[in-house]
Design an enzyme around this catalytic site. Structure first.
Site, PDB file in Angstrom:
ATOM      1  NE  ARG A  22     -16.135   7.407  33.205  1.00 46.45           N
ATOM      2  CZ  ARG A  22     -15.401   7.222  32.138  1.00 46.45           C
ATOM      3  NH1 ARG A  22     -14.173   7.659  32.103  1.00 46.45           N
ATOM      4  NH2 ARG A  22     -15.861   6.593  31.098  1.00 46.45           N
ATOM      5  CB  SER A  23     -15.857   4.936  41.673  1.00 44.23           C
ATOM      6  OG  SER A  23     -17.235   4.971  41.370  1.00 44.23           O
ATOM      7  CE  LYS A  72     -24.912  -0.441  41.023  1.00 45.48           C
ATOM      8  NZ  LYS A  72     -25.673   0.740  40.626  1.00 45.48           N
ATOM      9  CG  ASN A  93     -24.845   2.437  45.520  1.00 45.25           C
ATOM     10  OD1 ASN A  93     -25.066   2.452  46.730  1.00 45.25           O
ATOM     11  ND2 ASN A  93     -24.920   3.519  44.782  1.00 45.25           N
ATOM     12  CG  ASP A 108     -27.558   4.148  42.369  1.00 48.01           C
ATOM     13  OD1 ASP A 108     -26.463   4.736  42.358  1.00 48.01           O
ATOM     14  OD2 ASP A 108     -27.708   2.974  41.980  1.00 48.01           O
ATOM     15  N   GLY A 134     -35.316  -0.483  34.846  1.00 54.42           N
ATOM     16  CA  GLY A 134     -34.159  -1.262  35.284  1.00 54.42           C
ATOM     17  C   GLY A 134     -33.779  -0.913  36.720  1.00 54.42           C
TER      18      GLY A 134
HETATM   19  P1  ATR Z   1     -30.104  -0.605  34.663  1.00 54.02           P
HETATM   20  O1  ATR Z   1     -30.402  -1.728  35.604  1.00 54.02           O
HETATM   21  O2  ATR Z   1     -28.690  -0.106  34.742  1.00 54.02           O
HETATM   22  O3  ATR Z   1     -31.105   0.520  34.763  1.00 54.02           O
HETATM   23  P2  ATR Z   1     -31.201  -2.191  32.476  1.00 54.02           P
HETATM   24  O4  ATR Z   1     -31.876  -3.137  33.346  1.00 54.02           O
HETATM   25  O5  ATR Z   1     -30.486  -2.746  31.296  1.00 54.02           O
HETATM   26  O6  ATR Z   1     -30.157  -1.229  33.182  1.00 54.02           O
HETATM   27  O7  ATR Z   1     -32.301  -1.133  31.987  1.00 54.02           O
HETATM   28  C1  ATR Z   1     -32.149  -0.390  30.861  1.00 54.02           C
HETATM   29  C2  ATR Z   1     -33.476   0.316  30.558  1.00 54.02           C
HETATM   30  O8  ATR Z   1     -33.362   0.903  29.262  1.00 54.02           O
HETATM   31  C3  ATR Z   1     -34.666  -0.635  30.499  1.00 54.02           C
HETATM   32  O9  ATR Z   1     -35.798   0.034  30.991  1.00 54.02           O
HETATM   33  C4  ATR Z   1     -34.775  -0.906  29.006  1.00 54.02           C
HETATM   34  O10 ATR Z   1     -36.056  -1.282  28.578  1.00 54.02           O
HETATM   35  P3  ATR Z   1     -36.503  -2.852  28.545  1.00 54.02           P
HETATM   36  O11 ATR Z   1     -36.843  -3.219  29.951  1.00 54.02           O
HETATM   37  O12 ATR Z   1     -37.641  -2.888  27.626  1.00 54.02           O
HETATM   38  O13 ATR Z   1     -35.289  -3.601  28.037  1.00 54.02           O
HETATM   39  C5  ATR Z   1     -34.438   0.453  28.458  1.00 54.02           C
HETATM   40  N1  ATR Z   1     -34.040   0.398  27.052  1.00 54.02           N
HETATM   41  C6  ATR Z   1     -32.863  -0.022  26.551  1.00 54.02           C
HETATM   42  N2  ATR Z   1     -32.864   0.076  25.198  1.00 54.02           N
HETATM   43  C7  ATR Z   1     -34.086   0.573  24.842  1.00 54.02           C
HETATM   44  C8  ATR Z   1     -34.719   0.906  23.585  1.00 54.02           C
HETATM   45  N3  ATR Z   1     -34.081   0.747  22.410  1.00 54.02           N
HETATM   46  N4  ATR Z   1     -35.981   1.394  23.608  1.00 54.02           N
HETATM   47  C9  ATR Z   1     -36.636   1.556  24.788  1.00 54.02           C
HETATM   48  N5  ATR Z   1     -36.097   1.270  26.003  1.00 54.02           N
HETATM   49  C10 ATR Z   1     -34.842   0.778  26.033  1.00 54.02           C
END
Ligand code: ATR
Length: 276
Positions: A22-23, A72, A93, A108, A134
């Site tokens: 969207r940026s 990133k 970022n 962020d 994450g």
């Molecule tokens: P980002 O770096 O953009 O924050 P990411 O590293 O993929 O993205 O993080 C996504 C977050 O959503 C993580 O905390 C992930 O939990 P895990 O570390 O256990 O993977 C969480 N997440 C994604 N799907 C999930 C689910 N079904 N239930 C609980 N947590 C979930």
């Protein structure tokens, strides 16, 4: 599309893929509003080409760039200097190019805090509970810790939350299964997981256990109002939906590249939301 002069300022967003970003729309709105002699472009760059592309942008006189998935962390490595938030997050970022040098920022956390403030929420009102561990959680936790806020982390994969707590003093962790029971002890609840996003699972939180003064924030912005935000509103809790964080994180980069501090207002929300 504006007609550019030979002195136009140039920036863009580097990602792979980048078509979903969207940026360009967001920065394009501000460029147009302020009649700036400049452009902001989508820059699709493969991971293996990242360094070469950034050096090329510097050489071509770009003012800087945003960096999105999956670059990133690579962006952190390419910088000559980074700000404390980028350092804490291990990720950049926003790149600013000046006199051949590359400065990296992570906006962020600032975007997250500004979004809360714009929704009448004091980020420093009390302890915060972050769901997820994450990259977004890392940046948000660092921003809250910089304000002295006590942060509780909980994540489906406990080890990721524990690793983040080790890296950021002042954070503690609780089990993912204990999240509902912990709601009442926190002034701010933040969803940084992908749960609630269209096509993903639902984040089931028992908001009956939250205090009436608790504020709820989500980083998910597709849909614009997640089930978590709807539930919180129904209960009369203060809320900060995710789109605002996206808009606010863009402000420092735009200011550095184009020399104007833009505002995040309803017209911008409507313009960006119209594309979602
Ligand atoms: P980002 O770096 O953009 O924050 P990411 O590293 O993929 O993205 O993080 C996504 C977050 O959503 C993580 O905390 C992930 O939990 P895990 O570390 O256990 O993977 C969480 N997440 C994604 N799907 C999930 C689910 N079904 N239930 C609980 N947590 C979930």
């Amino acid at each position: 599309m504006a007609i550019l002069s030979g002195q136009a300022r140039l920036a863009g967003v580097i990602g792979w893929p980048v078509a979903h970003s969207r940026s360009p729309r967001l920065h394009g709105f501000w460029l147009n509003r302020h009649s700036i002699d400049g452009a902001y472009l989508p820059l699709p760059v493969r991971p293996e080409d990242f360094q070469t592309a950034v050096r090329g942008l510097v050489a071509a006189g770009f003012a800087g760039a945003n960096v999105t998935i999956p670059h990133k962390e690579a962006a952190f490595a390419v910088c000559d200097t980074v700000d404390p938030f980028a350092h804490a997050a291990g990720a950049v970022n926003t790149l600013v190019f000046q006199d051949g040098r590359i400065t990296g920022r992570n906006t962020d956390g600032i975007g997250f805090l500004e979004n809360l403030r714009q929704h009448g929420i004091d980020p420093a009102a009390g302890p915060a509970l972050l769901l997820g561990a994450g990259g977004a959680a890392r940046a948000i936790a660092a921003a809250l810790r910089a304000l002295g806020v006590a942060v509780t982390l909980t994540n489906r994969t406990a080890e990721r939350a524990e690793a983040l707590a080790v890296a950021l003093p002042g954070c503690r962790t609780i089990a993912w299964d204990a999240r509902d029971a912990a709601l009442g002890d926190h002034a701010l609840i933040v969803n940084t997981t992908s749960l609630g996003m269209t096509g993903h699972g639902d984040l089931m939180l028992d908001l009956t256990r939250a205090a009436p003064t608790t504020a709820i924030s989500d980083i998910v912005y597709v849909p614009l109002e997640t089930p978590l935000i709807t539930d919180a509103k129904t209960r009369g809790l203060k809320t900060a939906p995710g789109l605002g964080m996206l808009l606010h994180q863009a402000v420092p980069g735009f200011t550095a590249w184009f020399g104007v501090t833009p505002v995040v207002d309803d017209a911008l929300y409507d313009f960006v939301a119209g594309d979602l």
